[in-house]
Design a protein around this motif. Structure first.
Motif, PDB file in Angstrom:
ATOM      1  N   ASP A 255       1.000  -1.531   9.144  1.00  0.00           N
ATOM      2  CA  ASP A 255       1.941  -0.430   9.388  1.00  0.00           C
ATOM      3  C   ASP A 255       1.713   0.343  10.671  1.00  0.00           C
ATOM      4  O   ASP A 255       2.519   1.189  11.019  1.00  0.00           O
ATOM      5  CB  ASP A 255       1.878   0.549   8.217  1.00  0.00           C
ATOM      6  CG  ASP A 255       0.566   1.313   8.212  1.00  0.00           C
ATOM      7  OD1 ASP A 255      -0.492   0.674   8.178  1.00  0.00           O
ATOM      8  OD2 ASP A 255       0.595   2.547   8.286  1.00  0.00           O
TER       9      ASP A 255
ATOM     10  N   TRP B 127       0.837  -1.198   0.000  1.00  0.00           N
ATOM     11  CA  TRP B 127       0.000   0.000   0.000  1.00  0.00           C
ATOM     12  C   TRP B 127       0.873   1.250   0.000  1.00  0.00           C
ATOM     13  O   TRP B 127       2.014   1.223   0.509  1.00  0.00           O
ATOM     14  CB  TRP B 127      -0.899   0.028   1.243  1.00  0.00           C
ATOM     15  CG  TRP B 127      -2.057  -0.902   1.166  1.00  0.00           C
ATOM     16  CD1 TRP B 127      -2.447  -1.658   0.091  1.00  0.00           C
ATOM     17  CD2 TRP B 127      -2.996  -1.191   2.218  1.00  0.00           C
ATOM     18  NE1 TRP B 127      -3.569  -2.390   0.411  1.00  0.00           N
ATOM     19  CE2 TRP B 127      -3.926  -2.113   1.700  1.00  0.00           C
ATOM     20  CE3 TRP B 127      -3.147  -0.751   3.530  1.00  0.00           C
ATOM     21  CZ2 TRP B 127      -4.988  -2.605   2.458  1.00  0.00           C
ATOM     22  CZ3 TRP B 127      -4.199  -1.233   4.290  1.00  0.00           C
ATOM     23  CH2 TRP B 127      -5.111  -2.154   3.751  1.00  0.00           C
TER      24      TRP B 127
ATOM     25  N   TYR C  66      -8.143  -4.356   4.363  1.00  0.00           N
ATOM     26  CA  TYR C  66      -7.252  -5.521   4.510  1.00  0.00           C
ATOM     27  C   TYR C  66      -7.881  -6.763   3.886  1.00  0.00           C
ATOM     28  O   TYR C  66      -7.226  -7.503   3.161  1.00  0.00           O
ATOM     29  CB  TYR C  66      -6.896  -5.765   5.982  1.00  0.00           C
ATOM     30  CG  TYR C  66      -5.852  -4.795   6.483  1.00  0.00           C
ATOM     31  CD1 TYR C  66      -4.530  -4.914   6.078  1.00  0.00           C
ATOM     32  CD2 TYR C  66      -6.190  -3.745   7.323  1.00  0.00           C
ATOM     33  CE1 TYR C  66      -3.568  -4.019   6.499  1.00  0.00           C
ATOM     34  CE2 TYR C  66      -5.234  -2.837   7.754  1.00  0.00           C
ATOM     35  CZ  TYR C  66      -3.925  -2.974   7.338  1.00  0.00           C
ATOM     36  OH  TYR C  66      -2.976  -2.082   7.742  1.00  0.00           O
TER      37      TYR C  66
ATOM     38  N   ASP D 155       1.144   3.121   3.718  1.00  0.00           N
ATOM     39  CA  ASP D 155       1.967   2.306   4.614  1.00  0.00           C
ATOM     40  C   ASP D 155       3.447   2.454   4.290  1.00  0.00           C
ATOM     41  O   ASP D 155       4.290   2.484   5.184  1.00  0.00           O
ATOM     42  CB  ASP D 155       1.588   0.835   4.487  1.00  0.00           C
ATOM     43  CG  ASP D 155       0.158   0.596   4.889  1.00  0.00           C
ATOM     44  OD1 ASP D 155      -0.699   1.380   4.454  1.00  0.00           O
ATOM     45  OD2 ASP D 155      -0.104  -0.353   5.633  1.00  0.00           O
TER      46      ASP D 155
ATOM     47  N   LYS E 137       4.588   5.762   5.612  1.00  0.00           N
ATOM     48  CA  LYS E 137       4.766   5.776   7.072  1.00  0.00           C
ATOM     49  C   LYS E 137       5.995   4.995   7.513  1.00  0.00           C
ATOM     50  O   LYS E 137       6.643   5.347   8.475  1.00  0.00           O
ATOM     51  CB  LYS E 137       3.541   5.157   7.749  1.00  0.00           C
ATOM     52  CG  LYS E 137       2.287   5.992   7.642  1.00  0.00           C
ATOM     53  CD  LYS E 137       1.268   5.409   8.589  1.00  0.00           C
ATOM     54  CE  LYS E 137      -0.149   5.591   8.123  1.00  0.00           C
ATOM     55  NZ  LYS E 137      -1.075   4.782   8.913  1.00  0.00           N
TER      56      LYS E 137
HETATM   57 MG    MG Z   1      -3.071   2.219   6.543  1.00  0.00          MG
END
Ligand code: MG
Ligand code: BEZ
Length: 579
Positions: A411, A230, A423, A233, A236
């Motif tokens: 994440d 993703w 998810y 993620d 981050k």
């Molecule tokens: Mg996320």
């Protein structure tokens, strides 16, 4: 005592009790959001203790601070804290509890009486030098202050007036405290900086744990693995998912003179110590838009791995690509497509919508939808030309037909696999697609990017953990109910997202639905609260339980089904105003 446990040796019984204890402790330790974030409102001081403990449990070399848990563990003469985390003995569990208790107590003292007292307490309890702990408490103090001065509404008003909003990084607070104060203009990363050195180093341990986990359960490494990547993620974590893909392939990022990751190089097999794993990557539309250069890098990594002159048993990428080229009489370039996403300009798998709206009859429909939405190839094809999202349905199907495991990195502490429908639409969706193409269910795994241990869990374990730590945890659902109407919708949404894991991966135990029914529906007082706060979500929750039964995901007794039907009808009548 049951027949099965009566015959156990004392040693085996102790081991099982310890294992159970570890599982209970894991649920207890897990950081969960209590209630929703209200835009513009600062968290209560009392909500900060768990968060600050977690922040204090990580080394932060960039800030010159060490984890308080490590400092306390060393001070008590117990060695590195990380050794206590995977300790499987009663002694190491006790030692970890001692360290945790000392650090938690010091954080409480810090919140109540300030840095000086907290340092003194930790020095007395665990011989932590005040110079070291003082730096950590200064950081915690800064975080507490920034959390209490919320500038979100001002930031929004500025943006709406078209004025300048100061930029700030986007990440999880535990991973990167410099995301504070909130209310700034969240910025992304430079794709050429991905993966960062730290992300690449961390991914090594996680990939090792993933592969060993699979090997211990299945006797060998997976020949091919489906990986979900993703965009947010990887922002981050500065590319932890990307780094995991590279490690699986046995490739290292190479940086140019400006430090930009533009090339890859093979890690020699002797150094890797295991085969190169074939990786089929599904990247989100957001990843595609933000990380164009990274998609090219990943595609390049696959092609480099497949071109290496290595034996098939040590290089599954090459073995699979050559086998595919021969079986399909296609060229190397088409057989090596491994980076897939939506068509340009399109986002998402829609598997979530099909599940939420109960719009499927045959289970294959979910996997087929996933492939139809995600079969657009990125990277470079024949003659080095950019593919730019060429439809490659057959090639994706062929690549998935060799997959034995599916995996995604989680994440953040804030959003888990039952908090949102994304998810299950991605990891569940790809798992269903593999089931269709390979005629076998893949093993499905997840890991926490933010935990200290490189812990990999099976999907089934993760569903159980999320159910216990959130959906069925009074601390979690009472926090939600404090928000009234929206809170009931959140509870219903968790149940539906859990149902999504039944629909896509058959990963939910019967007891999960039984306990959800018992906690939220069959308990009259609770049902009354849900109904009064939000009858629509209460009805949807009961309807979802009935659907789980109807589709064979749950086998309750006939009396329970009857009772749920009655309750559903009463709720429906009430909503329609006939009762
Ligand atoms: Mg996320
Ligand atoms: C992403 O960051 O790529 C993403 C965010 C939400 C849902 C799916 C993907």
């Amino acid at each position: 005592m049951s027949e099965a446990t009566r015959n156990l040796s004392a040693e085996e019984r102790d081991r099982r009790v310890l294992d159970l204890y570890e599982q209970v402790a894991e649920v207890e330790r897990r950081l969960i959001p209590v209630g929703l974030h209200v835009f513009g409102r600062a968290p209560e001081a009392g909500d900060c203790a768990d968060l600050l403990f977690m922040v204090a449990s990580f080394d932060r070399p960039e800030l010159g601070t060490r984890a308080l848990t490590d400092l306390a563990s060393e001070g008590l003469g117990l060695g590195p804290y990380s050794d206590l985390l995977d300790g499987r003995s009663e002694a190491s569990l006790k030692q970890r509890e001692t360290v945790d208790a000392a650090v938690r107590a010091a954080v409480s003292t810090f919140l109540a009486r300030g840095e000086g007292e907290a340092c003194k307490q930790l020095q007395e309890a665990a011989r932590v030098p005040p110079g070291e702990s003082g730096r950590v408490f200064k950081l915690l103090g800064r975080i507490r202050e920034q959390l209490s001065t919320n500038e979100e509404l001002d930031g929004l008003a500025c943006a709406l007036r078209g004025e300048y909003v100061e930029p700030g990084p986007g990440a999880d607070l535990v991973q990167n405290p410099s995301i504070l104060p909130t209310g700034r203009n969240t910025h992304a990363v430079n794709p050429y900086a991905v993966p960062s050195h730290a992300a690449y180093a961390r991914a090594d341990a996680v990939v090792r744990a993933l592969l060993e986990r699979h090997r211990s359960a299945h006797g060998r490494y997976p020949r091919a693995l489906a990986l979900v990547l993703w965009g947010l993620d990887n922002i981050k974590t500065q590319g932890e998912g990307v780094a995991q893909a590279l490690w699986l392939l046995g490739m290292a990022p190479r940086r140019d003179a400006l430090g930009r990751v533009t090339e890859v190089e093979p890690i020699p097999l002797e150094k890797l110590g295991r085969p190169r794993i074939d990786v089929v990557m599904t990247v989100s539309g957001i990843f595609r838009d933000l990380f164009g250069a990274t998609m090219m890098l990943l595609d390049k990594a696959v092609r480099r791995a497949a071109s290496l002159d290595e034996p098939p048993e040590a290089n599954y990428v090459r073995a699979n690509v050559l086998a595919q080229a021969e079986a399909d009489s296609c060229d190397f370039d088409d057989a090596a497509l491994r980076v897939f996403s939506n068509a340009p300009g399109s986002y998402g798998t829609n598997v979530n919508f099909m599940v939420l709206d109960s719009q499927w009859e045959q289970p294959e429909a979910l996997g087929d939808l996933f492939v139809a939405r995600k079969c657009f190839a990125y990277g470079r094809g024949p003659g080095g030309r950019s593919l730019e999202g060429r439809e490659a349905r057959r090639e994706m199907g062929r690549a998935l037909s060799r997959v034995e495991a599916a995996y995604q990195n989680v994440d953040s502490f804030e959003i888990g696999i039952t908090d949102v429908d994304h998810y299950f639409e991605y990891l569940g969706g790809v798992s269903k697609a593999v089931e269709r193409e390979a005629n076998a269910k893949p093993a499905v795994y997840l890991s926490d990017a933010v935990s200290r241990e490189a812990r990999v869990r099976s999907l089934e374990e993760m569903v159980r953990l999320e159910t216990r730590a959130k959906t069925l945890n009074p601390k979690w659902y009472e926090g939600m109910l404090g928000h009234g109407y929206r809170g009931v919708a959140e509870i219903e949404s968790h149940v539906t997202n859990t149902f999504g894991w039944s629909a896509t991966a058959d990963a939910v135990d019967d007891w999960v639905y039984t306990e959800v029914a018992r906690t939220f529906v069959l308990d009259e007082e609770m049902l009354g609260r849900l109904r009064d706060l939000n009858p629509h979500s209460a009805r949807s929750l009961v309807g979802r339980l009935l659907e789980a039964e109807g589709r064979g995901f749950w086998e309750p007794d006939a009396g329970t089904v009857e009772r749920l039907r009655e309750i559903f009808n009463v709720l429906e009548d009430r909503i329609e105003g006939v009762a």
